[in-house]
Design an enzyme around this catalytic site. Structure first.
Site, PDB file in Angstrom:
ATOM      1  N   LYS A  22     -15.358  81.585  67.204  1.00 21.09           N
ATOM      2  CA  LYS A  22     -15.988  82.348  66.416  1.00 21.09           C
ATOM      3  C   LYS A  22     -15.348  83.172  65.551  1.00 21.09           C
ATOM      4  O   LYS A  22     -15.241  83.225  64.283  1.00 21.09           O
ATOM      5  CB  LYS A  22     -17.113  83.201  67.293  1.00 21.09           C
ATOM      6  CG  LYS A  22     -17.702  84.350  66.489  1.00 21.09           C
ATOM      7  CD  LYS A  22     -18.795  85.179  67.253  1.00 21.09           C
ATOM      8  CE  LYS A  22     -18.054  86.491  67.784  1.00 21.09           C
ATOM      9  NZ  LYS A  22     -18.006  87.436  66.902  1.00 21.09           N
ATOM     10  N   ASN A  23     -14.307  83.987  66.365  1.00 22.92           N
ATOM     11  CA  ASN A  23     -13.433  84.927  65.542  1.00 22.92           C
ATOM     12  C   ASN A  23     -12.346  84.469  64.560  1.00 22.92           C
ATOM     13  O   ASN A  23     -11.849  84.985  63.833  1.00 22.92           O
ATOM     14  CB  ASN A  23     -12.970  85.858  66.426  1.00 22.92           C
ATOM     15  CG  ASN A  23     -13.913  86.944  66.959  1.00 22.92           C
ATOM     16  OD1 ASN A  23     -14.979  86.888  66.574  1.00 22.92           O
ATOM     17  ND2 ASN A  23     -13.450  87.545  67.943  1.00 22.92           N
ATOM     18  N   CYS A 116     -21.488 101.208  65.855  1.00 20.86           N
ATOM     19  CA  CYS A 116     -21.485  99.844  66.538  1.00 20.86           C
ATOM     20  C   CYS A 116     -21.155 100.299  68.305  1.00 20.86           C
ATOM     21  O   CYS A 116     -20.904 101.313  68.520  1.00 20.86           O
ATOM     22  CB  CYS A 116     -19.833  99.088  66.382  1.00 20.86           C
ATOM     23  SG  CYS A 116     -19.423  97.792  67.225  1.00 20.86           S
ATOM     24  N   ARG A 121     -15.707 102.015  64.570  1.00 21.71           N
ATOM     25  CA  ARG A 121     -14.981 101.151  64.148  1.00 21.71           C
ATOM     26  C   ARG A 121     -14.819 101.059  62.607  1.00 21.71           C
ATOM     27  O   ARG A 121     -15.440 100.698  61.954  1.00 21.71           O
ATOM     28  CB  ARG A 121     -15.514  99.662  64.485  1.00 21.71           C
ATOM     29  CG  ARG A 121     -15.493  99.284  65.823  1.00 21.71           C
ATOM     30  CD  ARG A 121     -16.073  98.165  66.352  1.00 21.71           C
ATOM     31  NE  ARG A 121     -15.414  96.988  65.816  1.00 21.71           N
ATOM     32  CZ  ARG A 121     -15.777  95.515  66.109  1.00 21.71           C
ATOM     33  NH1 ARG A 121     -16.801  95.408  66.521  1.00 21.71           N
ATOM     34  NH2 ARG A 121     -14.908  94.685  65.811  1.00 21.71           N
ATOM     35  N   ASP A 304     -11.762  91.747  74.433  1.00 24.91           N
ATOM     36  CA  ASP A 304     -13.008  91.159  74.316  1.00 24.91           C
ATOM     37  C   ASP A 304     -13.174  90.405  75.981  1.00 24.91           C
ATOM     38  O   ASP A 304     -14.103  89.723  76.137  1.00 24.91           O
ATOM     39  CB  ASP A 304     -13.005  89.943  73.148  1.00 24.91           C
ATOM     40  CG  ASP A 304     -13.028  90.327  71.864  1.00 24.91           C
ATOM     41  OD1 ASP A 304     -13.592  91.804  71.888  1.00 24.91           O
ATOM     42  OD2 ASP A 304     -13.198  89.698  71.076  1.00 24.91           O
ATOM     43  N   ARG A 396     -24.959  85.547  69.721  1.00 29.08           N
ATOM     44  CA  ARG A 396     -23.837  85.765  68.670  1.00 29.08           C
ATOM     45  C   ARG A 396     -22.698  84.909  68.836  1.00 29.08           C
ATOM     46  O   ARG A 396     -22.234  84.565  67.776  1.00 29.08           O
ATOM     47  CB  ARG A 396     -23.955  87.183  68.385  1.00 29.08           C
ATOM     48  CG  ARG A 396     -25.023  88.241  67.911  1.00 29.08           C
ATOM     49  CD  ARG A 396     -24.527  89.409  67.716  1.00 29.08           C
ATOM     50  NE  ARG A 396     -23.453  89.693  66.989  1.00 29.08           N
ATOM     51  CZ  ARG A 396     -22.289  90.579  67.105  1.00 29.08           C
ATOM     52  NH1 ARG A 396     -22.528  91.631  67.619  1.00 29.08           N
ATOM     53  NH2 ARG A 396     -21.349  90.440  66.398  1.00 29.08           N
TER      54      ARG A 396
HETATM   55  C1  UD1 Z   1     -11.686  91.839  66.012  1.00 27.03           C
HETATM   56  C2  UD1 Z   1     -12.498  91.090  66.769  1.00 27.03           C
HETATM   57  C3  UD1 Z   1     -13.303  91.618  68.155  1.00 27.03           C
HETATM   58  C4  UD1 Z   1     -11.854  92.342  68.760  1.00 27.03           C
HETATM   59  C5  UD1 Z   1     -10.896  93.094  67.936  1.00 27.03           C
HETATM   60  C6  UD1 Z   1      -9.589  93.285  68.843  1.00 27.03           C
HETATM   61  C7  UD1 Z   1     -13.708  89.574  64.822  1.00 27.03           C
HETATM   62  C8  UD1 Z   1     -14.862  89.244  64.112  1.00 27.03           C
HETATM   63  N1  UD1 Z   1     -13.716  90.612  65.837  1.00 27.03           N
HETATM   64  O1  UD1 Z   1     -12.434  92.963  65.549  1.00 27.03           O
HETATM   65  O2  UD1 Z   1     -13.885  90.768  68.839  1.00 27.03           O
HETATM   66  O3  UD1 Z   1     -12.378  93.098  69.821  1.00 27.03           O
HETATM   67  O4  UD1 Z   1     -10.685  92.330  66.817  1.00 27.03           O
HETATM   68  O5  UD1 Z   1      -9.237  92.098  69.110  1.00 27.03           O
HETATM   69  O6  UD1 Z   1     -12.574  88.904  64.996  1.00 27.03           O
HETATM   70  N2  UD1 Z   1      -9.087 100.147  63.098  1.00 27.03           N
HETATM   71  C9  UD1 Z   1      -8.946 101.326  62.338  1.00 27.03           C
HETATM   72  N3  UD1 Z   1      -9.378 101.206  61.032  1.00 27.03           N
HETATM   73  C10 UD1 Z   1      -9.464  99.859  60.560  1.00 27.03           C
HETATM   74  C11 UD1 Z   1      -9.584  98.681  61.484  1.00 27.03           C
HETATM   75  C12 UD1 Z   1      -9.403  98.712  62.543  1.00 27.03           C
HETATM   76  O7  UD1 Z   1      -8.728 102.310  62.996  1.00 27.03           O
HETATM   77  O8  UD1 Z   1      -9.640  99.853  59.345  1.00 27.03           O
HETATM   78  C13 UD1 Z   1      -9.122  99.969  64.550  1.00 27.03           C
HETATM   79  C14 UD1 Z   1     -10.377  99.873  65.437  1.00 27.03           C
HETATM   80  O9  UD1 Z   1     -11.281 101.029  65.628  1.00 27.03           O
HETATM   81  C15 UD1 Z   1      -9.624  99.393  66.940  1.00 27.03           C
HETATM   82  C16 UD1 Z   1      -8.354  98.750  66.368  1.00 27.03           C
HETATM   83  O10 UD1 Z   1      -8.063  99.266  65.130  1.00 27.03           O
HETATM   84  O11 UD1 Z   1      -9.472 100.508  67.548  1.00 27.03           O
HETATM   85  C17 UD1 Z   1      -8.271  97.219  66.437  1.00 27.03           C
HETATM   86  O12 UD1 Z   1      -9.292  96.861  65.755  1.00 27.03           O
HETATM   87  P1  UD1 Z   1      -9.308  95.526  64.986  1.00 27.03           P
HETATM   88  O13 UD1 Z   1      -8.297  94.517  65.490  1.00 27.03           O
HETATM   89  O14 UD1 Z   1      -9.475  95.771  63.418  1.00 27.03           O
HETATM   90  O15 UD1 Z   1     -10.834  94.754  65.455  1.00 27.03           O
HETATM   91  P2  UD1 Z   1     -11.958  93.970  64.542  1.00 27.03           P
HETATM   92  O16 UD1 Z   1     -10.965  93.135  63.440  1.00 27.03           O
HETATM   93  O17 UD1 Z   1     -12.749  94.643  63.824  1.00 27.03           O
END
Ligand code: UD1
Length: 417
Positions: A22-23, A116, A121, A304, A396
């Site tokens: 999915k991701n 969330c 996030r 995850d 989902r």
């Molecule tokens: C993706 C995955 C999710 C997984 C996560 C971490 C998808 C759709 N989702 O989520 O299942 O748990 O990677 O492997 O692929 N952060 C910030 N600012 C930002 C973006 C992120 O501070 O602009 C922080 C987040 O709060 C978190 C960390 O960075 O603490 C990592 O998040 P991120 O890798 O961005 O997760 P997602 O891409 O949202």
């Protein structure tokens, strides 16, 4: 609202197949907005999140068809249209349309993702990187409104490793003039598969598999066809189901290389393995050993799978701790597992798990996607009957999880409550 009624059974055995990731598919679907013409994605499962993304892409003017496990996306008629709150609040990955729209049609409007269940996030890293490429970003009435006459290559240092921000920036940078360099980029397999897709389309991205990516801007991209990678989180969930069982289980159609640390941790817990190119047979331990886990960006232990691994540890012989450093508030499942008579204490972001002889069935509530999977695993081994409500979360990200688990001996019934 559907719920699962789960009868206890630790006598599972046989083999179980993993679906497409999915991701990895979500960003690739968004990447299809980058070129006119029809791209074809293979190994695409039937998941609510992918339906939500299809809905969003259609709003933006793409033509999306999903028949069996083949999805086609035609980005010929992509137009400026906002990604509404109703969809973004259902699925945060909707933010992935921001980069491609900005690159292709110079403007995008996406609802600001709200709260969330797994903690705050933010999307600040996405926005900062797009600004560095020359986008003008305004937050108005709960929407991110991004515009760019022209995107220009830049040197971007991510202060934190982010899968989403890395991918969104890559998708914007493919059309930027000149060279973009990303430092401290995420290295998850889902990032790599997006890079492979973009390069197949004609992008020039190098550095795959490292934290430094270099993107040479191009003028045109073309539609392509690609097989989607297997879901490492679904595979990990099934391996943990195997570790909780009394018999060997084979997880098929997976990529063992993506599960290295998970396999190591399961080995530490006492499991043995036969690993082949695309399948893993797990031999469960007689006695589950305690294993400490800290979640980290890839290649570290994935956040995850934190909740699912915690279920295994509730039955260990001893005491261990689990800390989620990626999403430090991702512990909604702890209270539910304690309802099943697990012994977990949460203190300052660290869960201390004291193994118990047996979990005991009860009514519990799913709070997010991976926590729901954890509750299903717990229900499969808890004495008597467990009811997991709000399982829409699980649909989902897992394709027919109850059918797959029942085929190896699970006793899960879906009920429309
Ligand atoms: C993706 C995955 C999710 C997984 C996560 C971490 C998808 C759709 N989702 O989520 O299942 O748990 O990677 O492997 O692929 N952060 C910030 N600012 C930002 C973006 C992120 O501070 O602009 C922080 C987040 O709060 C978190 C960390 O960075 O603490 C990592 O998040 P991120 O890798 O961005 O997760 P997602 O891409 O949202």
């Amino acid at each position: 609202m559907d719920r699962f009624i789960i009868e206890s059974n630790r006598d599972m055995s046989g083999s179980i197949e993993v679906s497409g990731a999915k991701n990895a598919i979500l960003p690739i679907m968004a990447a299809c907005l980058l070129s006119p013409g029809k791209s074809v994605l293979r190994n695409v499962p039937n998941l609510i999140d992918l339906k939500t993304m299809s809905h969003l892409l259609r709003i933006i003017g793409a033509r999306v068809e999903h028949v069996g496990t083949t999805m086609s996306i035609d980005g010929s008629d992509v137009c400026f249209c906002e990604a509404p709150y109703e969809l973004v609040s259902k699925m945060r990955a909707s933010i992935y349309v921001l980069g491609p729209l900005l690159a292709r049609i110079k403007e995008a409007k996406v609802s600001f993702p709200g709260g969330c269940a797994i903690g705050t996030r933010p999307v600040d890293l996405h926005l900062k990187a797009l600004e560095a490429l020359g986008a003008e970003i305004n937050i108005e009435h709960g929407y991110i409104h991004a515009k760019a006459e022209k995107l220009i290559g830049a040197d971007i240092h991510f202060e934190k490793s982010s899968v989403g921000a890395t991918i969104n920036t890559l998708m914007a940078a493919v059309y930027a003039e000149g060279t973009t360099r990303l430092h401290n980029a995420a290295m998850e397999p889902e990032v790599d598969s997006t890079i492979m897709f973009l390069n197949k389309m004609g992008a020039k991205i190098s550095g795959m598999g490292s934290t430094s990516l270099v993107i040479e801007g191009v003028e045109n991209l073309f539609p392509v066809e690609m097989q989607m990678i297997p879901d490492r989180i679904e595979a990990g969930t099934f391996l943990i189901a195997g570790a909780l069982s009394q018999n060997p289980i084979t997880v098929k159609n997976c990529e063992p290389e993506h599960l290295r640390v998970v396999i190591e941790k399961l080995r530490d817990a006492g499991c043995n393995f036969d690993i082949e190119t695309n399948s893993i047979t797990l031999y469960p331990p007689k006695e589950i050993k305690p294993v400490n886990v800290i979640t980290l960006p890839y290649p570290g232990f994935p956040t995850d799978l934190q909740a699912q691994f915690m279920v295994l540890m509730t039955l260990c012989k001893g005491v261990c701790f689990i800390e989620d450093t990626v999403f430090p508030d991702r512990y909604m499942h702890v209270a539910e597992l304690n309802r099943l008579q697990a012994d977990i204490r949460l203190d300052r972001g660290i869960a201390t798990i004291k193994g118990v002889e047996e979990l005991s069935g009860a009514e519990v509530m799913a709070t997010d996607l991976r926590a729901s999977a954890a509750l299903v695993l717990a229900g499969m081994v808890a004495a008597d009957k467990t009811t997991v409500s709000r399982i829409y979360h699980i649909d989902r990200g897992y394709d027919r999880i109850e059918e797959k688990l029942n085929a190896i001996g699970g006793r899960i019934t879906r009920e429309n409550a």
